[in-house]
Design an enzyme around this catalytic site. Structure first.
Site, mmCIF file in Angstrom:
data_model
loop_
_atom_site.group_PDB
_atom_site.id
_atom_site.type_symbol
_atom_site.label_atom_id
_atom_site.label_comp_id
_atom_site.label_asym_id
_atom_site.label_seq_id
_atom_site.Cartn_x
_atom_site.Cartn_y
_atom_site.Cartn_z
ATOM 1 N N ARG A 135 37.789 82.257 63.385
ATOM 2 C CA ARG A 135 38.347 80.794 63.512
ATOM 3 C C ARG A 135 38.290 80.764 65.245
ATOM 4 O O ARG A 135 38.833 79.534 65.773
ATOM 5 C CB ARG A 135 39.631 80.722 63.233
ATOM 6 C CG ARG A 135 39.659 79.836 61.822
ATOM 7 C CD ARG A 135 41.223 80.153 61.323
ATOM 8 N NE ARG A 135 41.540 78.910 60.810
ATOM 9 C CZ ARG A 135 41.626 78.947 59.182
ATOM 10 N NH1 ARG A 135 41.127 79.797 58.450
ATOM 11 N NH2 ARG A 135 42.104 77.777 58.733
ATOM 12 N N LYS A 142 35.408 75.280 51.801
ATOM 13 C CA LYS A 142 34.945 76.869 52.120
ATOM 14 C C LYS A 142 35.458 77.528 50.832
ATOM 15 O O LYS A 142 34.297 78.499 50.109
ATOM 16 C CB LYS A 142 35.388 77.292 53.271
ATOM 17 C CG LYS A 142 35.165 76.339 54.389
ATOM 18 C CD LYS A 142 35.693 76.906 55.652
ATOM 19 C CE LYS A 142 37.231 76.894 55.739
ATOM 20 N NZ LYS A 142 37.939 75.715 55.761
HETATM 21 P P1 AP5 Z 1 38.929 74.348 49.512
HETATM 22 O O1 AP5 Z 1 37.785 74.710 48.663
HETATM 23 O O2 AP5 Z 1 40.266 74.516 49.063
HETATM 24 O O3 AP5 Z 1 38.919 73.766 50.965
HETATM 25 P P2 AP5 Z 1 38.865 74.954 52.325
HETATM 26 O O4 AP5 Z 1 37.863 74.506 53.259
HETATM 27 O O5 AP5 Z 1 39.044 76.268 51.785
HETATM 28 O O6 AP5 Z 1 40.266 74.584 52.722
HETATM 29 P P3 AP5 Z 1 41.410 75.229 53.367
HETATM 30 O O7 AP5 Z 1 42.502 74.348 54.021
HETATM 31 O O8 AP5 Z 1 42.120 76.324 52.469
HETATM 32 O O9 AP5 Z 1 41.104 75.711 54.701
HETATM 33 P P4 AP5 Z 1 42.009 76.346 56.111
HETATM 34 O O10 AP5 Z 1 40.552 76.788 56.486
HETATM 35 O O11 AP5 Z 1 42.475 75.253 56.664
HETATM 36 O O12 AP5 Z 1 43.010 77.000 55.326
HETATM 37 P P5 AP5 Z 1 43.090 78.593 55.035
HETATM 38 O O13 AP5 Z 1 43.795 78.827 54.000
HETATM 39 O O14 AP5 Z 1 41.878 79.461 55.643
HETATM 40 O O15 AP5 Z 1 38.963 72.516 49.013
HETATM 41 C C1 AP5 Z 1 40.061 71.520 49.352
HETATM 42 C C2 AP5 Z 1 40.378 70.561 48.301
HETATM 43 O O16 AP5 Z 1 39.257 69.627 48.051
HETATM 44 C C3 AP5 Z 1 40.488 71.291 46.942
HETATM 45 O O17 AP5 Z 1 41.508 70.328 46.037
HETATM 46 C C4 AP5 Z 1 39.110 71.242 45.993
HETATM 47 O O18 AP5 Z 1 39.436 71.077 44.506
HETATM 48 C C5 AP5 Z 1 38.430 69.992 46.620
HETATM 49 N N1 AP5 Z 1 37.226 69.980 46.880
HETATM 50 C C6 AP5 Z 1 36.554 70.814 47.186
HETATM 51 N N2 AP5 Z 1 35.051 70.656 47.371
HETATM 52 C C7 AP5 Z 1 34.984 69.430 46.766
HETATM 53 C C8 AP5 Z 1 34.036 68.674 46.721
HETATM 54 N N3 AP5 Z 1 32.576 68.685 47.180
HETATM 55 N N4 AP5 Z 1 33.988 67.160 46.318
HETATM 56 C C9 AP5 Z 1 35.416 66.885 45.975
HETATM 57 N N5 AP5 Z 1 36.601 67.746 46.137
HETATM 58 C C10 AP5 Z 1 36.179 69.026 46.499
HETATM 59 O O19 AP5 Z 1 44.259 78.917 56.256
HETATM 60 C C11 AP5 Z 1 45.652 78.364 56.213
HETATM 61 C C12 AP5 Z 1 46.283 78.939 57.512
HETATM 62 O O20 AP5 Z 1 46.159 80.234 57.550
HETATM 63 C C13 AP5 Z 1 45.573 78.507 58.841
HETATM 64 O O21 AP5 Z 1 46.172 77.121 58.863
HETATM 65 C C14 AP5 Z 1 46.349 79.516 59.682
HETATM 66 O O22 AP5 Z 1 47.623 79.198 60.041
HETATM 67 C C15 AP5 Z 1 46.085 80.644 59.025
HETATM 68 N N6 AP5 Z 1 44.963 81.374 58.868
HETATM 69 C C16 AP5 Z 1 43.890 81.726 57.928
HETATM 70 N N7 AP5 Z 1 43.004 82.053 58.616
HETATM 71 C C17 AP5 Z 1 43.108 82.361 59.796
HETATM 72 C C18 AP5 Z 1 42.390 83.060 60.883
HETATM 73 N N8 AP5 Z 1 41.122 83.339 60.689
HETATM 74 N N9 AP5 Z 1 43.037 82.937 62.134
HETATM 75 C C19 AP5 Z 1 43.953 82.540 62.535
HETATM 76 N N10 AP5 Z 1 44.738 81.941 61.541
HETATM 77 C C20 AP5 Z 1 44.242 81.952 60.177
#
Ligand code: AP5
Length: 215
Positions: A88, A13
């Site tokens: 979420r 994402k």
């Molecule tokens: P990346 O683009 O980083 O993936 P992502 O979907 O953004 O993954 P996240 O882990 O950041 O999402 P998340 O939703 O769990 O975490 P967030 O930070 O929102 O890509 C991942 C990897 O793959 C990278 O190394 C990239 O280079 C690689 N890649 C990407 N595309 C690729 C492709 N096509 N091919 C190969 N490789 C690829 O949330 C973290 C924490 O914050 C949550 O667990 C929660 O505790 C809290 N939080 C955040 N938002 C909320 C909310 N709205 N409500 C409640 N808690 C929240």
């Protein structure tokens, strides 16, 4: 335009959102990035969120909705918005609808990125994130020029605590329980929902995301 990128942890994402935000000339709003910034700044919100994030749990809806409301208040009311990792839960989705309708706006597009759990685990195990600017790399596919150093700002690259294997598995369970119900929610919503197979190269995924958003 208001766009939501929905999908499990590690599906890409954030990677797609950076490019798409430029394409729609919009504001990229990642609640994960906002929470990590709050932690770095040592704010009260950052302290409250820390335990939930490190354990792979969702931060409570009320805190997230306050965070998003405050953030939206700081930007022009007509700005195009690209949400990444928000909403979420159905409570967050309802909260977003209510905030938007208060300013005469609505969610226009919801794009669901999909990949197998094996791919998600592999991506998160290889992810390296910049502590300073949040840029994301991957030791398998998307390496930085100098190991451990961010190409964008020269900051240190780290493996996120919540990318440790046990926490990753828990985050996937939390996604299924609390966030996956949003798929049916948005399929029934005025915006509808479009699916993109994200288990392909970043450029191919990006083309489909752009098509889904209509830009
Ligand atoms: P990346 O683009 O980083 O993936 P992502 O979907 O953004 O993954 P996240 O882990 O950041 O999402 P998340 O939703 O769990 O975490 P967030 O930070 O929102 O890509 C991942 C990897 O793959 C990278 O190394 C990239 O280079 C690689 N890649 C990407 N595309 C690729 C492709 N096509 N091919 C190969 N490789 C690829 O949330 C973290 C924490 O914050 C949550 O667990 C929660 O505790 C809290 N939080 C955040 N938002 C909320 C909310 N709205 N409500 C409640 N808690 C929240």
């Amino acid at each position: 335009m208001v766009v939501i990128l929905l999908g499990p942890p590690g599906v890409g994402k954030g990677t797609q959102a950076v490019r798409l935000a430029a394409a729609i000339d919009g504001e990229h709003i990642s609640t994960g990035d906002l929470l990590r910034a709050a932690r770095r700044d040592g704010t009260e919100l950052g302290k409250q969120a820390q335990g939930y994030m490190d354990a792979g749990e969702l931060v409570p809806d009320a805190l997230i909705l306050d965070l998003v409301r405050d953030h939206l208040a700081s930007m022009p009311s007509e700005a195009s918005l690209l949400f990444d990792g928000f909403p979420r839960t159905t409570a967050q989705a309802d909260g977003l609808d209510s905030v938007l309708s208060g300013v005469g706006r609505q969610v226009d597009r919801v794009v669901l990125l999909e990949a197998s759990n094996e791919t998600l685990v592999e991506r998160m195990s290889g992810r390296r994130s910049c502590m300073d600017c949040g840029a994301v790399f991957n030791v398998h596919l998307n390496t930085s020029e100098i190991e451990g150093v961010c190409d964008n700002c020269g900051g240190p690259l780290i493996h996120r605590i919540d990318d440790e294997p046990d926490t990753v598995l828990h985050r996937l369970e939390v996604y299924q329980e609390q966030t996956a119900p949003l798929v049916a929610h948005y399929e029934a919503h005025d915006s509808g929902l479009l699916r993109v197979q994200a288990e392909r190269g970043m450029d191919d995924v990006y083309l489909d995301v752009r098509n889904a958003v209509g830009v």
